[in-house]
Design a protein around this motif. Structure first.
Motif, PDB file in Angstrom:
ATOM      1  N   SER A 112     101.845  -8.825 -32.049  1.00 22.67           N
ATOM      2  CA  SER A 112     101.938  -9.449 -30.729  1.00 22.67           C
ATOM      3  C   SER A 112     102.887  -8.620 -29.882  1.00 22.67           C
ATOM      4  CB  SER A 112     102.465 -10.877 -30.842  1.00 22.67           C
ATOM      5  OG  SER A 112     101.522 -11.685 -31.485  1.00 22.67           O
ATOM      6  N   VAL A 113     102.528  -8.445 -28.623  1.00 26.92           N
ATOM      7  CA  VAL A 113     103.369  -7.706 -27.677  1.00 26.92           C
ATOM      8  C   VAL A 113     103.566  -8.556 -26.433  1.00 26.92           C
ATOM      9  CG1 VAL A 113     102.695  -5.419 -28.499  1.00 26.92           C
ATOM     10  CG2 VAL A 113     101.365  -6.500 -26.708  1.00 26.92           C
ATOM     11  N   GLU A 114     104.599  -8.253 -25.699  1.00 31.02           N
ATOM     12  CA  GLU A 114     104.875  -8.996 -24.471  1.00 31.02           C
ATOM     13  C   GLU A 114     103.923  -8.518 -23.377  1.00 31.02           C
ATOM     14  OE1 GLU A 114     108.530  -9.737 -21.361  1.00 31.02           O
ATOM     15  OE2 GLU A 114     108.992  -9.306 -23.457  1.00 31.02           O
ATOM     16  N   GLY A 115     103.206  -9.472 -22.784  1.00 27.22           N
ATOM     17  CA  GLY A 115     102.279  -9.159 -21.715  1.00 27.22           C
ATOM     18  C   GLY A 115     102.989  -9.071 -20.373  1.00 27.22           C
ATOM     19  N   PRO A 116     102.252  -8.743 -19.309  1.00 19.33           N
ATOM     20  CA  PRO A 116     102.837  -8.611 -17.978  1.00 19.33           C
ATOM     21  C   PRO A 116     103.461  -9.917 -17.473  1.00 19.33           C
ATOM     22  CG  PRO A 116     100.480  -8.070 -17.949  1.00 19.33           C
ATOM     23  CD  PRO A 116     100.846  -8.447 -19.341  1.00 19.33           C
ATOM     24  N   ASP A 117     102.970 -11.053 -17.992  1.00 23.43           N
ATOM     25  CA  ASP A 117     103.500 -12.351 -17.568  1.00 23.43           C
ATOM     26  C   ASP A 117     104.681 -12.799 -18.432  1.00 23.43           C
ATOM     27  OD1 ASP A 117     102.185 -12.849 -19.920  1.00 23.43           O
ATOM     28  OD2 ASP A 117     100.884 -14.413 -19.126  1.00 23.43           O
ATOM     29  N   GLY A 118     105.131 -11.957 -19.371  1.00 23.27           N
ATOM     30  CA  GLY A 118     106.253 -12.297 -20.233  1.00 23.27           C
ATOM     31  C   GLY A 118     105.858 -13.071 -21.477  1.00 23.27           C
ATOM     32  N   MET A 119     104.602 -13.449 -21.602  1.00 21.96           N
ATOM     33  CA  MET A 119     104.112 -14.195 -22.767  1.00 21.96           C
ATOM     34  C   MET A 119     103.654 -13.213 -23.846  1.00 21.96           C
ATOM     35  SD  MET A 119     104.461 -17.319 -21.797  1.00 21.96           S
ATOM     36  CE  MET A 119     103.473 -18.312 -22.871  1.00 21.96           C
ATOM     37  N   LEU A 120     103.733 -13.667 -25.093  1.00 20.41           N
ATOM     38  CA  LEU A 120     103.243 -12.851 -26.197  1.00 20.41           C
ATOM     39  C   LEU A 120     101.725 -12.913 -26.256  1.00 20.41           C
ATOM     40  CD1 LEU A 120     105.764 -13.615 -29.071  1.00 20.41           C
ATOM     41  CD2 LEU A 120     105.590 -11.536 -27.709  1.00 20.41           C
ATOM     42  N   ALA A 121     101.121 -11.771 -26.546  1.00 23.94           N
ATOM     43  CA  ALA A 121      99.670 -11.678 -26.666  1.00 23.94           C
ATOM     44  C   ALA A 121      99.362 -10.623 -27.722  1.00 23.94           C
ATOM     45  CB  ALA A 121      99.055 -11.282 -25.320  1.00 23.94           C
ATOM     46  N   PRO A 122      98.164 -10.675 -28.315  1.00 20.61           N
ATOM     47  CA  PRO A 122      97.808  -9.640 -29.293  1.00 20.61           C
ATOM     48  C   PRO A 122      97.792  -8.266 -28.616  1.00 20.61           C
ATOM     49  CG  PRO A 122      96.207 -11.429 -29.330  1.00 20.61           C
ATOM     50  CD  PRO A 122      97.101 -11.666 -28.155  1.00 20.61           C
ATOM     51  N   ALA A 123      98.286  -7.270 -29.314  1.00 21.62           N
ATOM     52  CA  ALA A 123      98.225  -5.896 -28.808  1.00 21.62           C
ATOM     53  C   ALA A 123      96.768  -5.443 -28.818  1.00 21.62           C
ATOM     54  CB  ALA A 123      99.074  -4.981 -29.679  1.00 21.62           C
ATOM     55  N   PRO A 124      96.413  -4.530 -27.942  1.00 20.77           N
ATOM     56  CA  PRO A 124      95.046  -4.008 -27.973  1.00 20.77           C
ATOM     57  C   PRO A 124      94.801  -3.223 -29.260  1.00 20.77           C
ATOM     58  CG  PRO A 124      96.363  -2.876 -26.295  1.00 20.77           C
ATOM     59  CD  PRO A 124      97.214  -3.947 -26.878  1.00 20.77           C
ATOM     60  N   CYS A 125      93.607  -3.385 -29.838  1.00 21.53           N
ATOM     61  CA  CYS A 125      93.273  -2.652 -31.055  1.00 21.53           C
ATOM     62  C   CYS A 125      91.852  -2.120 -30.968  1.00 21.53           C
ATOM     63  CB  CYS A 125      93.430  -3.525 -32.302  1.00 21.53           C
ATOM     64  SG  CYS A 125      92.308  -4.924 -32.418  1.00 21.53           S
ATOM     65  N   THR A 126      91.608  -1.042 -31.695  1.00 25.81           N
ATOM     66  CA  THR A 126      90.265  -0.477 -31.815  1.00 25.81           C
ATOM     67  C   THR A 126      90.075   0.073 -33.225  1.00 25.81           C
ATOM     68  OG1 THR A 126      90.943   1.724 -31.075  1.00 25.81           O
ATOM     69  CG2 THR A 126      90.102   0.234 -29.378  1.00 25.81           C
ATOM     70  N   ILE A 127      88.812   0.164 -33.623  1.00 27.45           N
ATOM     71  CA  ILE A 127      88.427   0.853 -34.856  1.00 27.45           C
ATOM     72  C   ILE A 127      87.350   1.849 -34.476  1.00 27.45           C
ATOM     73  CG2 ILE A 127      87.389   0.661 -37.145  1.00 27.45           C
ATOM     74  CD1 ILE A 127      88.460  -2.208 -37.274  1.00 27.45           C
ATOM     75  N   LYS A 128      87.520   3.088 -34.944  1.00 26.17           N
ATOM     76  CA  LYS A 128      86.513   4.121 -34.730  1.00 26.17           C
ATOM     77  C   LYS A 128      86.038   4.604 -36.090  1.00 26.17           C
ATOM     78  CE  LYS A 128      88.670   5.705 -30.482  1.00 26.17           C
ATOM     79  NZ  LYS A 128      89.463   6.768 -29.861  1.00 26.17           N
ATOM     80  N   VAL A 129      84.730   4.809 -36.214  1.00 22.75           N
ATOM     81  CA  VAL A 129      84.147   5.355 -37.438  1.00 22.75           C
ATOM     82  C   VAL A 129      83.411   6.628 -37.064  1.00 22.75           C
ATOM     83  CG1 VAL A 129      82.506   4.987 -39.320  1.00 22.75           C
ATOM     84  CG2 VAL A 129      83.928   3.087 -38.531  1.00 22.75           C
ATOM     85  N   ASP A 130      83.811   7.724 -37.674  1.00 14.50           N
ATOM     86  CA  ASP A 130      83.219   9.035 -37.416  1.00 14.50           C
ATOM     87  C   ASP A 130      83.195   9.352 -35.923  1.00 14.50           C
ATOM     88  OD1 ASP A 130      82.826   9.296 -40.168  1.00 14.50           O
ATOM     89  OD2 ASP A 130      80.840   8.383 -40.068  1.00 14.50           O
ATOM     90  N   GLY A 131      84.291   9.008 -35.232  1.00 10.31           N
ATOM     91  CA  GLY A 131      84.436   9.322 -33.813  1.00 10.31           C
ATOM     92  C   GLY A 131      83.838   8.320 -32.853  1.00 10.31           C
ATOM     93  N   LYS A 132      83.102   7.339 -33.340  1.00  8.21           N
ATOM     94  CA  LYS A 132      82.458   6.344 -32.478  1.00  8.21           C
ATOM     95  C   LYS A 132      83.227   5.019 -32.553  1.00  8.21           C
ATOM     96  CE  LYS A 132      78.201   3.766 -31.850  1.00  8.21           C
ATOM     97  NZ  LYS A 132      76.952   3.348 -32.453  1.00  8.21           N
ATOM     98  N   GLN A 133      83.606   4.465 -31.388  1.00  4.41           N
ATOM     99  CA  GLN A 133      84.308   3.180 -31.378  1.00  4.41           C
ATOM    100  C   GLN A 133      83.341   2.078 -31.784  1.00  4.41           C
ATOM    101  OE1 GLN A 133      87.122   2.338 -28.223  1.00  4.41           O
ATOM    102  NE2 GLN A 133      86.329   0.255 -28.073  1.00  4.41           N
ATOM    103  N   VAL A 134      83.717   1.301 -32.820  1.00  4.72           N
ATOM    104  CA  VAL A 134      82.832   0.268 -33.361  1.00  4.72           C
ATOM    105  C   VAL A 134      83.404  -1.140 -33.214  1.00  4.72           C
ATOM    106  CG1 VAL A 134      81.670   1.834 -34.981  1.00  4.72           C
ATOM    107  CG2 VAL A 134      83.753   0.624 -35.696  1.00  4.72           C
ATOM    108  N   ALA A 135      84.708  -1.255 -32.880  1.00  4.96           N
ATOM    109  CA  ALA A 135      85.319  -2.578 -32.715  1.00  4.96           C
ATOM    110  C   ALA A 135      86.511  -2.483 -31.778  1.00  4.96           C
ATOM    111  CB  ALA A 135      85.773  -3.136 -34.070  1.00  4.96           C
TER     112      ALA A 135
END
Length: 152
Positions: A112-135
């Motif tokens: 969790s990271v602090e958002g622009p409004d000061g509230m905690l929110a999940p950090a952005p995440c991604t998964i890439k497989v063989d160079g292609k973003q899949v999630a």
């Protein structure tokens, strides 16, 4: 803020419990004999999965944000550690045996990271497989972890 923290903690706890279900048991014990391949009358092994391997895949887990936070990711094995954000982890994965048919779930549960409004929110995440973003989790707008079923 309390609801977001409770939701994040619950999500992490649930993910940790679920990952225990798929852990490897190196000591096969008494069932070892049952798992052995049968031998045909010609002397060769039947149903041997050890020779069957898929192609290697490069899996990249990424979590954005600033500061420090705990991140859990599931790739070749399960991991949970304190990291400095932004964070990237690359693993090479090669499916074998039954994994070739059913696949393997890979995931990353961001801190969790602090958002622009000061509230905690999940950090952005991604998964890439063989160079292609899949999630991804829509730049942290979704409380869901980034999850993908890797198949050959």
């Amino acid at each position: 803020m309390r609801k977001t923290m409770t939701c994040t903690v619950s999500l992490l706890a649930a993910a940790a419990l679920l990952t225990g279900c798929g852990s490897e048991n190196k000591d096969a014990g008494p069932s070892k004999a049952a798992a052995s391949p049968s031998v045909s009358s010609s002397g060769g092994a039947k149903g041997s999965a050890t020779a069957t391997k898929g192609v290697p895949h490069q899996v990249v887990f990424e979590v954005g944000g600033t500061g420090a936070g705990k991140v859990m990711w599931i790739g070749n094995t399960n991991h949970f550690e304190q990291v400095t954000l932004p964070w990237t982890k690359t693993e090479s994965m090669q499916l074998e045996g039954a994994e070739l048919k059913v696949g393997v779930t890979v995931s990353v549960v961001p801190a969790s990271v602090e958002g622009p409004d000061g509230m905690l929110a999940p950090a952005p995440c991604t998964i890439k497989v063989d160079g292609k973003q899949v999630a991804d989790n829509q730049a942290g707008k979704s409380a869901e972890p980034c999850t993908y079923k890797l198949k050959d």
